[in-house]
Design a protein around this motif. Structure first.
Motif, PDB file in Angstrom:
ATOM      1  N   GLY B  15       0.824  -1.207   0.000  1.00 52.24           N
ATOM      2  CA  GLY B  15       0.000   0.000   0.000  1.00 52.24           C
ATOM      3  C   GLY B  15       0.858   1.258   0.000  1.00 52.24           C
ATOM      4  N   VAL B  16       1.873   1.280   0.870  1.00 54.59           N
ATOM      5  CA  VAL B  16       2.777   2.441   0.958  1.00 54.59           C
ATOM      6  C   VAL B  16       3.520   2.625  -0.366  1.00 54.59           C
ATOM      7  CG1 VAL B  16       4.876   3.290   2.087  1.00 54.59           C
ATOM      8  CG2 VAL B  16       3.035   2.309   3.472  1.00 54.59           C
ATOM      9  N   GLY B  17       4.014   1.511  -0.938  1.00 54.45           N
ATOM     10  CA  GLY B  17       4.752   1.572  -2.203  1.00 54.45           C
ATOM     11  C   GLY B  17       3.885   2.110  -3.335  1.00 54.45           C
ATOM     12  N   LEU B  18       2.601   1.717  -3.336  1.00 47.54           N
ATOM     13  CA  LEU B  18       1.698   2.196  -4.389  1.00 47.54           C
ATOM     14  C   LEU B  18       1.478   3.703  -4.285  1.00 47.54           C
ATOM     15  CD1 LEU B  18      -0.956  -0.693  -4.557  1.00 47.54           C
ATOM     16  CD2 LEU B  18       0.839  -0.155  -6.225  1.00 47.54           C
ATOM     17  N   VAL B  19       1.467   4.238  -3.056  1.00 52.51           N
ATOM     18  CA  VAL B  19       1.312   5.687  -2.906  1.00 52.51           C
ATOM     19  C   VAL B  19       2.565   6.408  -3.450  1.00 52.51           C
ATOM     20  CG1 VAL B  19       0.819   7.608  -1.327  1.00 52.51           C
ATOM     21  CG2 VAL B  19      -0.192   5.368  -0.895  1.00 52.51           C
ATOM     22  N   VAL B  20       3.745   5.821  -3.213  1.00 61.86           N
ATOM     23  CA  VAL B  20       4.993   6.393  -3.758  1.00 61.86           C
ATOM     24  C   VAL B  20       4.901   6.476  -5.283  1.00 61.86           C
ATOM     25  CG1 VAL B  20       7.475   5.958  -4.102  1.00 61.86           C
ATOM     26  CG2 VAL B  20       6.450   5.632  -1.842  1.00 61.86           C
ATOM     27  N   GLY B  32       7.886  12.404   0.175  1.00 64.39           N
ATOM     28  CA  GLY B  32       8.670  12.623   1.377  1.00 64.39           C
ATOM     29  C   GLY B  32       7.797  13.343   2.379  1.00 64.39           C
ATOM     30  N   ALA B  33       8.179  13.296   3.647  1.00 63.44           N
ATOM     31  CA  ALA B  33       7.333  13.914   4.669  1.00 63.44           C
ATOM     32  C   ALA B  33       8.040  15.016   5.442  1.00 63.44           C
ATOM     33  CB  ALA B  33       6.813  12.852   5.642  1.00 63.44           C
ATOM     34  N   SER B  34       9.347  14.830   5.745  1.00 59.31           N
ATOM     35  CA  SER B  34       9.997  15.734   6.698  1.00 59.31           C
ATOM     36  C   SER B  34      10.130  17.160   6.175  1.00 59.31           C
ATOM     37  CB  SER B  34      11.360  15.188   7.121  1.00 59.31           C
ATOM     38  OG  SER B  34      12.228  15.150   6.021  1.00 59.31           O
ATOM     39  N   SER B  35      10.220  17.342   4.851  1.00 57.45           N
ATOM     40  CA  SER B  35      10.385  18.697   4.324  1.00 57.45           C
ATOM     41  C   SER B  35       9.144  19.563   4.573  1.00 57.45           C
ATOM     42  CB  SER B  35      10.717  18.663   2.837  1.00 57.45           C
ATOM     43  OG  SER B  35       9.780  17.879   2.140  1.00 57.45           O
ATOM     44  N   ALA B  36       7.996  18.913   4.866  1.00 59.64           N
ATOM     45  CA  ALA B  36       6.795  19.693   5.184  1.00 59.64           C
ATOM     46  C   ALA B  36       7.009  20.525   6.452  1.00 59.64           C
ATOM     47  CB  ALA B  36       5.599  18.763   5.378  1.00 59.64           C
ATOM     48  N   TYR B  37       7.820  20.010   7.386  1.00 59.39           N
ATOM     49  CA  TYR B  37       8.096  20.761   8.615  1.00 59.39           C
ATOM     50  C   TYR B  37       8.956  21.984   8.298  1.00 59.39           C
ATOM     51  CZ  TYR B  37       6.279  16.560  10.871  1.00 59.39           C
ATOM     52  OH  TYR B  37       5.479  15.512  11.241  1.00 59.39           O
ATOM     53  N   GLY B  38       9.866  21.821   7.324  1.00 63.36           N
ATOM     54  CA  GLY B  38      10.661  22.964   6.873  1.00 63.36           C
ATOM     55  C   GLY B  38       9.760  24.024   6.247  1.00 63.36           C
ATOM     56  N   GLU B  39       8.835  23.548   5.409  1.00 62.08           N
ATOM     57  CA  GLU B  39       7.904  24.475   4.768  1.00 62.08           C
ATOM     58  C   GLU B  39       7.075  25.211   5.826  1.00 62.08           C
ATOM     59  OE1 GLU B  39       6.482  23.353   0.660  1.00 62.08           O
ATOM     60  OE2 GLU B  39       4.594  23.351   1.748  1.00 62.08           O
ATOM     61  N   ALA B  40       6.637  24.470   6.852  1.00 63.02           N
ATOM     62  CA  ALA B  40       5.855  25.088   7.934  1.00 63.02           C
ATOM     63  C   ALA B  40       6.697  26.138   8.655  1.00 63.02           C
ATOM     64  CB  ALA B  40       5.365  24.018   8.910  1.00 63.02           C
ATOM     65  N   CYS B  41       7.983  25.828   8.921  1.00 66.99           N
ATOM     66  CA  CYS B  41       8.871  26.798   9.573  1.00 66.99           C
ATOM     67  C   CYS B  41       9.038  28.028   8.690  1.00 66.99           C
ATOM     68  CB  CYS B  41      10.243  26.176   9.860  1.00 66.99           C
ATOM     69  SG  CYS B  41      10.246  25.025  11.247  1.00 66.99           S
ATOM     70  N   GLY B  42       9.109  27.827   7.369  1.00 62.97           N
ATOM     71  CA  GLY B  42       9.224  28.944   6.435  1.00 62.97           C
ATOM     72  C   GLY B  42       8.022  29.866   6.535  1.00 62.97           C
ATOM     73  N   VAL B  43       6.821  29.264   6.587  1.00 62.96           N
ATOM     74  CA  VAL B  43       5.585  30.039   6.707  1.00 62.96           C
ATOM     75  C   VAL B  43       5.563  30.795   8.041  1.00 62.96           C
ATOM     76  CG1 VAL B  43       3.070  29.841   6.952  1.00 62.96           C
ATOM     77  CG2 VAL B  43       4.250  28.561   5.163  1.00 62.96           C
ATOM     78  N   LEU B  44       6.090  30.150   9.095  1.00 61.32           N
ATOM     79  CA  LEU B  44       6.070  30.764  10.423  1.00 61.32           C
ATOM     80  C   LEU B  44       7.182  31.798  10.626  1.00 61.32           C
ATOM     81  CD1 LEU B  44       5.264  27.626  12.632  1.00 61.32           C
ATOM     82  CD2 LEU B  44       3.738  29.531  12.062  1.00 61.32           C
ATOM     83  N   GLY B 122      18.792  15.343   4.942  1.00 61.31           N
ATOM     84  CA  GLY B 122      18.134  15.656   3.677  1.00 61.31           C
ATOM     85  C   GLY B 122      16.919  14.797   3.385  1.00 61.31           C
ATOM     86  N   GLY B 123      16.336  14.195   4.418  1.00 59.76           N
ATOM     87  CA  GLY B 123      15.132  13.385   4.208  1.00 59.76           C
ATOM     88  C   GLY B 123      14.913  12.436   5.369  1.00 59.76           C
ATOM     89  N   CYS B 124      13.753  11.777   5.367  1.00 63.28           N
ATOM     90  CA  CYS B 124      13.426  10.895   6.495  1.00 63.28           C
ATOM     91  C   CYS B 124      13.114   9.489   6.005  1.00 63.28           C
ATOM     92  CB  CYS B 124      12.262  11.475   7.291  1.00 63.28           C
ATOM     93  SG  CYS B 124      10.721  11.537   6.353  1.00 63.28           S
ATOM     94  N   GLN B 125      12.394   8.746   6.817  1.00 59.11           N
ATOM     95  CA  GLN B 125      12.054   7.372   6.478  1.00 59.11           C
ATOM     96  C   GLN B 125      11.263   7.313   5.174  1.00 59.11           C
ATOM     97  OE1 GLN B 125      12.176   8.713   9.394  1.00 59.11           O
ATOM     98  NE2 GLN B 125      13.151   7.303  10.796  1.00 59.11           N
TER      99      GLN B 125
END
Lengths: 154, 163
Positions: B15-20, B32-44, B122-125
């Motif tokens: 299921g996870v692979g199909l979403v990729v 990827g997921a972790s860069s969303a936190y960077g984007e949030a910090c940018g907005v803040l 430069g990335g997470c799991q």
């Protein structure tokens, strides 16, 4: 369709993709604390299978997309399958992230799904992840100011 | 707290692979997921996260909001009703401090390591271990292995020290 509206449709499309990702992470057990401890204690390898089968399925799908030279469905552009480059801080960063992964029983993606499920402890982890991300930005911004080169975030 | 429905590991992984794959096919982006936190910090207000790959539409925040919604739907469609829960399961509960304040401190510290480490790596799991390994990308395979080393060291030490 104007360039602006194309961009916004493409941007909004990430929301349903996120819904799917969060749903399968939960069903895969990746939002269940006990599987994290079990993984690192080698007592329950559920999440190892999730990662292995996820990477293998992804590899097969990517090979198929490459074979048919698929274009993106939303913009019609060729898909670039570029891997992330090696960077200087990769090794200490990956070790630190791994330790946080074990300590908090969550990773950046699964943490968000855990919050949706109502796992309240995830709020503390979320605060920490935001703080850690922010601190890295502060550190790198200072490095940039004290040196000539401008380094883009990644 | 809803009693979550959990598939077998390989089914969940498919299921996870199909979403990729769906992410690449629909949008051309690597999941990827972790860069969303960077984007949030940018907005803040953290301007470091407004240049380079972070310039332009905030698609990562849409993806992150979707993941929260996906967790909500997964809990809704499981047995029982959705409720806020402070349970951390049998294993973590046996080693983490019982005091809510100390436990919050441990989880916040873990979070700081996750956030700082993910940007340094430069990335997470999601981005390195699953998408990167699916791309057979050597730096990602190295990062994926080191995530496990870090996790094993932290959890084995925790259980040896406390348990």
């Amino acid at each position: 369709m104007s360039k602006t509206s194309t961009t916004s449709v493409t941007t909004v499309a990430f929301f349903p993709l996120g819904l799917l990702f969060g749903f399968v992470l939960s069903r895969a057990g990746a939002t269940t604390y006990d599987y994290y401890a079990g993984l690192f204690l080698f007592s329950d390898l559920q999440l190892l299978w999730v990662i292995a089968a996820g990477a293998a399925t992804g590899a097969v799908g990517i090979a198929l997309l490459k074979k048919v030279q698929a274009k993106t469905l939303l913009s019609g552009e060729a898909i670039e399958f570029a891997g992330k480059p090696y960077k200087r801080d990769l090794i200490p960063g990956a070790l630190l992230l791994g330790m946080g992964w074990g300590l908090a029983g969550a990773c950046p993606g699964t943490l968000l799904a855990m919050l949706g499920e109502g796992k309240g402890n995830g709020l503390f982890t979320l605060f920490g992840v935001m703080l850690g991300t922010w601190l890295y930005g502060v550190m790198r911004a200072n490095t940039q100011n004290s040196s000539q080169g401008v380094v883009a975030p990644d | 707290m809803a009693e979550l429905i959990i598939w077998s590991g390989w089914q969940g992984g498919i299921g996870v692979g199909l979403v990729v794959v769906a992410m690449f096919w629909l949008t051309g982006k690597a999941l990827g997921a972790s860069s969303a936190y960077g984007e949030a910090c940018g907005v803040l207000g953290q301007t470091f996260y407004r240049s380079g790959s972070f310039a332009g539409p905030k698609w990562r925040l849409f993806f992150a909001a979707g993941i929260v919604g996906g967790g909500l739907i997964a809990a809704w469609t499981s047995t029982g009703t959705w409720a806020l829960s402070w349970d951390m399961g049998t294993l973590y509960s046996s080693v983490l401090p019982a005091s809510p304040t100390l436990r919050a401190l441990v989880l916040t510290s873990g979070g700081v390591m996750i956030g700082f480490g993910a940007r340094a790596a430069g990335g997470c799991q999601s981005g390195h271990a699953i998408t990167g390994m699916a791309l057979l990308n050597p730096p990602s395979i190295l990062a994926g292995g080191l995530f496990f080393v870090g996790g094993i060291v932290a959890v084995q030490s925790l259980f040896a020290w406390v348990g």
